[in-house]
Design a protein around this motif. Structure first.
Motif, PDB file in Angstrom:
ATOM      1  N   ALA A  31       1.441  -1.273  -0.225  1.00 24.03           N
ATOM      2  CA  ALA A  31      -0.053  -0.612   0.251  1.00 24.03           C
ATOM      3  C   ALA A  31       1.057   1.507  -0.137  1.00 24.03           C
ATOM      4  O   ALA A  31       0.690   2.190  -0.618  1.00 24.03           O
ATOM      5  N   LEU A  32       1.869   1.592   0.505  1.00 27.00           N
ATOM      6  CA  LEU A  32       3.131   2.506   0.701  1.00 27.00           C
ATOM      7  C   LEU A  32       3.637   2.419  -0.431  1.00 27.00           C
ATOM      8  O   LEU A  32       3.434   3.502  -1.076  1.00 27.00           O
ATOM      9  N   SER A  33       3.380   1.842  -0.986  1.00 25.41           N
ATOM     10  CA  SER A  33       4.508   1.478  -2.567  1.00 25.41           C
ATOM     11  C   SER A  33       3.423   2.003  -3.513  1.00 25.41           C
ATOM     12  O   SER A  33       4.053   2.822  -4.866  1.00 25.41           O
ATOM     13  N   ALA A  34       1.780   2.013  -3.630  1.00 28.77           N
ATOM     14  CA  ALA A  34       1.584   2.472  -4.448  1.00 28.77           C
ATOM     15  C   ALA A  34       0.831   4.477  -4.252  1.00 28.77           C
ATOM     16  O   ALA A  34       0.064   4.954  -4.652  1.00 28.77           O
ATOM     17  N   LEU A  35       1.601   4.526  -2.713  1.00 29.58           N
ATOM     18  CA  LEU A  35       0.888   6.079  -2.885  1.00 29.58           C
ATOM     19  C   LEU A  35       2.513   6.456  -3.793  1.00 29.58           C
ATOM     20  O   LEU A  35       2.995   6.958  -3.970  1.00 29.58           O
ATOM     21  N   PRO A  36       2.240   8.647  -3.764  1.00 23.00           N
ATOM     22  CA  PRO A  36       3.030   9.222  -4.497  1.00 23.00           C
ATOM     23  C   PRO A  36       3.709   9.137  -3.718  1.00 23.00           C
ATOM     24  O   PRO A  36       3.703   9.355  -2.714  1.00 23.00           O
ATOM     25  N   PRO A  37       4.973   9.281  -4.550  1.00 25.19           N
ATOM     26  CA  PRO A  37       6.444   9.788  -3.675  1.00 25.19           C
ATOM     27  C   PRO A  37       6.519  10.618  -2.330  1.00 25.19           C
ATOM     28  O   PRO A  37       6.725  10.309  -1.192  1.00 25.19           O
ATOM     29  N   ARG A  38       5.917  12.085  -3.005  1.00 23.21           N
ATOM     30  CA  ARG A  38       5.658  12.560  -1.250  1.00 23.21           C
ATOM     31  C   ARG A  38       4.937  12.366   0.015  1.00 23.21           C
ATOM     32  O   ARG A  38       5.426  12.221   0.856  1.00 23.21           O
TER      33      ARG A  38
END
Length: 183
Positions: free
Chosen positions: A131-138
């Motif tokens: 789920a974290l890796s799916a978030l935008p970088p910022r």
């Protein structure tokens, strides 16, 4: 009495005549030039590149180039001009390389996890990481710094270069997105 400009011309002419009548200085050797001019060239390079170690490298390269071309010089008096030009040009090259290196952004590479690291993660932990890796970088940066790095909002703002308010709103949006993804 002579006009002011006429008096200056006479003074300049007398200085030239004294310079011509003065005995010629013996030609400098490369060793003499190194002893007399090295520190001046280093100071010049420091003013141009802002780093003493880099400035010393620039001057060393200039003296090396002068050594290689010593036989091709018209006279030893031209060596100082050659040396100064070599220091300035090398300093410019250093600054160009520095600017290019700062502007370079490597292409985005997806972080591929090894099979061993995936096997060691629990199913729940794996779901959070996915789920974290799916978030935008910022958003990912803010959450990782907050919950894995245990940084305060002001420390996160300093580390990421955004305002404290932006850290709060980014974290809030990121947590909402994580909840939706995990549900």
């Amino acid at each position: 009495m002579l006009p002011a400009t006429r008096g200056r011309d006479v003074e300049k002419t007398s200085k030239r005549l004294r310079a011509i009548d003065a005995p010629a200085a013996p030609p400098l050797s490369l060793e003499d030039l190194y002893r007399q001019q090295r520190m001046r060239m280093v100071r010049l390079a420091i003013l141009l590149v802002d780093e003493p170690a880099t400035a010393e490298d620039v001057v060393q390269e200039a003296f090396t180039g002068l050594y290689r071309n010593w036989a091709g010089l018209r006279d030893s008096a031209a060596a100082l001009g050659y040396l100064r030009a070599a220091v300035v040009n090398s300093s410019r090259s250093v600054l160009r390389r520095r600017k290019t290196a700062r502007a370079y952004q490597p292409p985005h590479q997806v972080n591929a996890r090894s099979a061993e690291s995936l096997a060691m993660l629990t199913a729940e932990h794996r779901a959070v990481v996915d789920a974290l890796s799916a978030l935008p970088p910022r958003q990912r940066e803010v959450l990782v710094l907050r919950y894995y790095g245990n940084l305060s909002e002001s420390e996160i703002a300093d580390a990421t270069g955004i305002s404290k308010g932006a850290v709060k709103s980014t974290a809030s949006r990121a947590l909402d997105a994580l909840k939706r993804t995990m549900a």
